[in-house]
Design a protein around this motif. Structure first.
Motif, PDB file in Angstrom:
ATOM      1  N   PHE A  90       0.813  -1.213   0.000  1.00 53.73           N
ATOM      2  CA  PHE A  90       0.000   0.000   0.000  1.00 53.73           C
ATOM      3  C   PHE A  90       0.850   1.268   0.000  1.00 53.73           C
ATOM      4  N   CYS A  91       2.143   1.128   0.227  1.00 46.18           N
ATOM      5  CA  CYS A  91       3.028   2.297   0.204  1.00 46.18           C
ATOM      6  C   CYS A  91       2.973   2.995  -1.152  1.00 46.18           C
ATOM      7  N   LEU A  92       3.031   2.225  -2.233  1.00 47.60           N
ATOM      8  CA  LEU A  92       3.000   2.817  -3.568  1.00 47.60           C
ATOM      9  C   LEU A  92       1.671   3.519  -3.813  1.00 47.60           C
ATOM     10  N   VAL A  93       0.593   2.989  -3.260  1.00 48.49           N
ATOM     11  CA  VAL A  93      -0.718   3.629  -3.376  1.00 48.49           C
ATOM     12  C   VAL A  93      -0.687   5.006  -2.700  1.00 48.49           C
ATOM     13  N   PHE A  94      -0.145   5.052  -1.498  1.00 52.35           N
ATOM     14  CA  PHE A  94      -0.047   6.330  -0.779  1.00 52.35           C
ATOM     15  C   PHE A  94       0.855   7.304  -1.528  1.00 52.35           C
ATOM     16  N   ILE A  95       1.955   6.808  -2.080  1.00 48.67           N
ATOM     17  CA  ILE A  95       2.862   7.668  -2.842  1.00 48.67           C
ATOM     18  C   ILE A  95       2.139   8.239  -4.060  1.00 48.67           C
ATOM     19  N   TYR A  96       1.442   7.378  -4.789  1.00 49.47           N
ATOM     20  CA  TYR A  96       0.752   7.820  -6.004  1.00 49.47           C
ATOM     21  C   TYR A  96      -0.353   8.831  -5.688  1.00 49.47           C
ATOM     22  N   TYR A  97      -1.219   8.503  -4.730  1.00 53.02           N
ATOM     23  CA  TYR A  97      -2.357   9.369  -4.470  1.00 53.02           C
ATOM     24  C   TYR A  97      -1.993  10.626  -3.682  1.00 53.02           C
TER      25      TYR A  97
ATOM     26  N   PHE B 169      -5.277   3.252 -19.791  1.00 53.71           N
ATOM     27  CA  PHE B 169      -6.179   2.141 -20.063  1.00 53.71           C
ATOM     28  C   PHE B 169      -6.936   1.706 -18.814  1.00 53.71           C
ATOM     29  N   VAL B 170      -6.316   1.854 -17.665  1.00 52.41           N
ATOM     30  CA  VAL B 170      -6.960   1.474 -16.413  1.00 52.41           C
ATOM     31  C   VAL B 170      -7.672   2.706 -15.855  1.00 52.41           C
ATOM     32  N   LYS B 171      -8.968   2.610 -15.741  1.00 54.14           N
ATOM     33  CA  LYS B 171      -9.771   3.751 -15.288  1.00 54.14           C
ATOM     34  C   LYS B 171     -10.167   3.621 -13.821  1.00 54.14           C
ATOM     35  N   SER B 172     -10.390   2.416 -13.373  1.00 50.38           N
ATOM     36  CA  SER B 172     -10.895   2.166 -12.035  1.00 50.38           C
ATOM     37  C   SER B 172      -9.806   2.358 -10.980  1.00 50.38           C
ATOM     38  N   ASP B 173     -10.126   3.134  -9.952  1.00 51.95           N
ATOM     39  CA  ASP B 173      -9.178   3.311  -8.857  1.00 51.95           C
ATOM     40  C   ASP B 173      -8.901   1.984  -8.150  1.00 51.95           C
ATOM     41  N   GLY B 174      -9.902   1.129  -8.065  1.00 46.79           N
ATOM     42  CA  GLY B 174      -9.715  -0.178  -7.427  1.00 46.79           C
ATOM     43  C   GLY B 174      -8.683  -1.018  -8.161  1.00 46.79           C
ATOM     44  N   VAL B 175      -8.734  -1.012  -9.482  1.00 48.58           N
ATOM     45  CA  VAL B 175      -7.766  -1.765 -10.271  1.00 48.58           C
ATOM     46  C   VAL B 175      -6.378  -1.126 -10.161  1.00 48.58           C
ATOM     47  N   LYS B 176      -6.331   0.196 -10.128  1.00 51.11           N
ATOM     48  CA  LYS B 176      -5.048   0.887  -9.934  1.00 51.11           C
ATOM     49  C   LYS B 176      -4.419   0.486  -8.603  1.00 51.11           C
ATOM     50  N   VAL B 177      -5.225   0.519  -7.563  1.00 56.26           N
ATOM     51  CA  VAL B 177      -4.727   0.138  -6.238  1.00 56.26           C
ATOM     52  C   VAL B 177      -4.248  -1.311  -6.256  1.00 56.26           C
ATOM     53  N   ALA B 178      -5.041  -2.195  -6.842  1.00 61.20           N
ATOM     54  CA  ALA B 178      -4.653  -3.610  -6.898  1.00 61.20           C
ATOM     55  C   ALA B 178      -3.333  -3.797  -7.654  1.00 61.20           C
ATOM     56  N   ALA B 179      -3.174  -3.103  -8.762  1.00 61.22           N
ATOM     57  CA  ALA B 179      -1.936  -3.219  -9.545  1.00 61.22           C
ATOM     58  C   ALA B 179      -0.730  -2.772  -8.732  1.00 61.22           C
ATOM     59  N   MET B 180      -0.861  -1.664  -8.031  1.00 60.98           N
ATOM     60  CA  MET B 180       0.256  -1.156  -7.240  1.00 60.98           C
ATOM     61  C   MET B 180       0.565  -2.078  -6.058  1.00 60.98           C
ATOM     62  N   VAL B 181      -0.472  -2.538  -5.365  1.00 57.96           N
ATOM     63  CA  VAL B 181      -0.260  -3.402  -4.200  1.00 57.96           C
ATOM     64  C   VAL B 181       0.379  -4.721  -4.616  1.00 57.96           C
ATOM     65  N   VAL B 182      -0.126  -5.328  -5.684  1.00 55.99           N
ATOM     66  CA  VAL B 182       0.412  -6.616  -6.125  1.00 55.99           C
ATOM     67  C   VAL B 182       1.861  -6.477  -6.593  1.00 55.99           C
ATOM     68  N   ALA B 183       2.171  -5.409  -7.310  1.00 62.95           N
ATOM     69  CA  ALA B 183       3.544  -5.211  -7.784  1.00 62.95           C
ATOM     70  C   ALA B 183       4.519  -5.115  -6.616  1.00 62.95           C
ATOM     71  N   VAL B 184       4.161  -4.346  -5.597  1.00 60.04           N
ATOM     72  CA  VAL B 184       5.048  -4.202  -4.440  1.00 60.04           C
ATOM     73  C   VAL B 184       5.061  -5.481  -3.616  1.00 60.04           C
TER      74      VAL B 184
END
Length: 189
Positions: A42-49, A155-170
């Motif tokens: 979730f760190c990357l999510v906080f950094i991004y947002y 291409f990714v519009k949904s914030d939920g998918v954005k969050v999932a992508a960032m969390v899974v990558a980290v």
């Protein structure tokens, strides 16, 4: 600097989560590593947002900008240098604050010390260890960059998918033991 601060907080949370699982049962260390990596994700999510700047994602952005001649190599190097300096200063700020607390007392501190020793073993191993470290860093950067590419490409519009992508990558880079330059700066500080 904010990205360095956030990495410091979430890295501390990662080790604290692992410590909690180890305290329950030493055989649950791998399960703790998964949940710790998930927390760190979730760190990357906080950094991004929070619109903070992270060196690893800026490496991709500046490289693409240079490739498409939107930025000079000199300016790209300046952006990355300033970003790393800011990330480092934020990490140092967090490390100094944590130093004056009891947050690393007990098991979390033991895990952090063990992680530092483990990472220093790469350097002690000479060229083989340094090669291993180098490719682990590339793999980490790839995971961060692929997550941010999914976010930035439109291409990714949904914030939920954005969050999932960032969390899974980290989660993947943390659990698999890839090496993140900014996280390591905070860890070693």
């Amino acid at each position: 600097a904010m990205a360095g601060i956030l990495i410091g907080i979430f890295y501390l949370a990662n080790y604290s989560v692992i410590a909690a699982f180890v305290d329950i049962s030493p055989k649950d260390a791998k399960l703790g590593a998964i949940f710790g990596a998930l927390t760190f994700g979730f760190c990357l999510v906080f950094i991004y947002y929070s619109k903070s700047e992270l060196l690893t994602s800026n490496m991709m952005v500046t490289t693409i900008a240079v490739y498409f001649r939107r930025m000079s190599v000199g300016r790209a190097l300046m952006v990355m240098t300033l970003c790393y300096l800011g990330n480092f200063l934020g990490g140092v700020f967090m490390a100094v604050m944590v130093h004056f607390t009891s947050l690393l007392d007990g098991r979390p501190g033991e895990l952090v010390s063990a992680a530092v020793d483990h990472k220093l073993a790469y350097v002690s191993a000479g060229a083989t260890g340094m090669t291993d470290l180098f490719f682990r860093a590339i793999l980490c950067n790839f995971m961060i960059n692929i997550a941010m590419l999914l976010i930035y490409n439109g291409f990714v519009k949904s914030d939920g998918v954005k969050v999932a992508a960032m969390v899974v990558a980290v989660l993947l880079f943390a659990f698999l033991g890839f090496e993140h330059s900014v996280a390591n700066t905070v860890l070693f500080t």
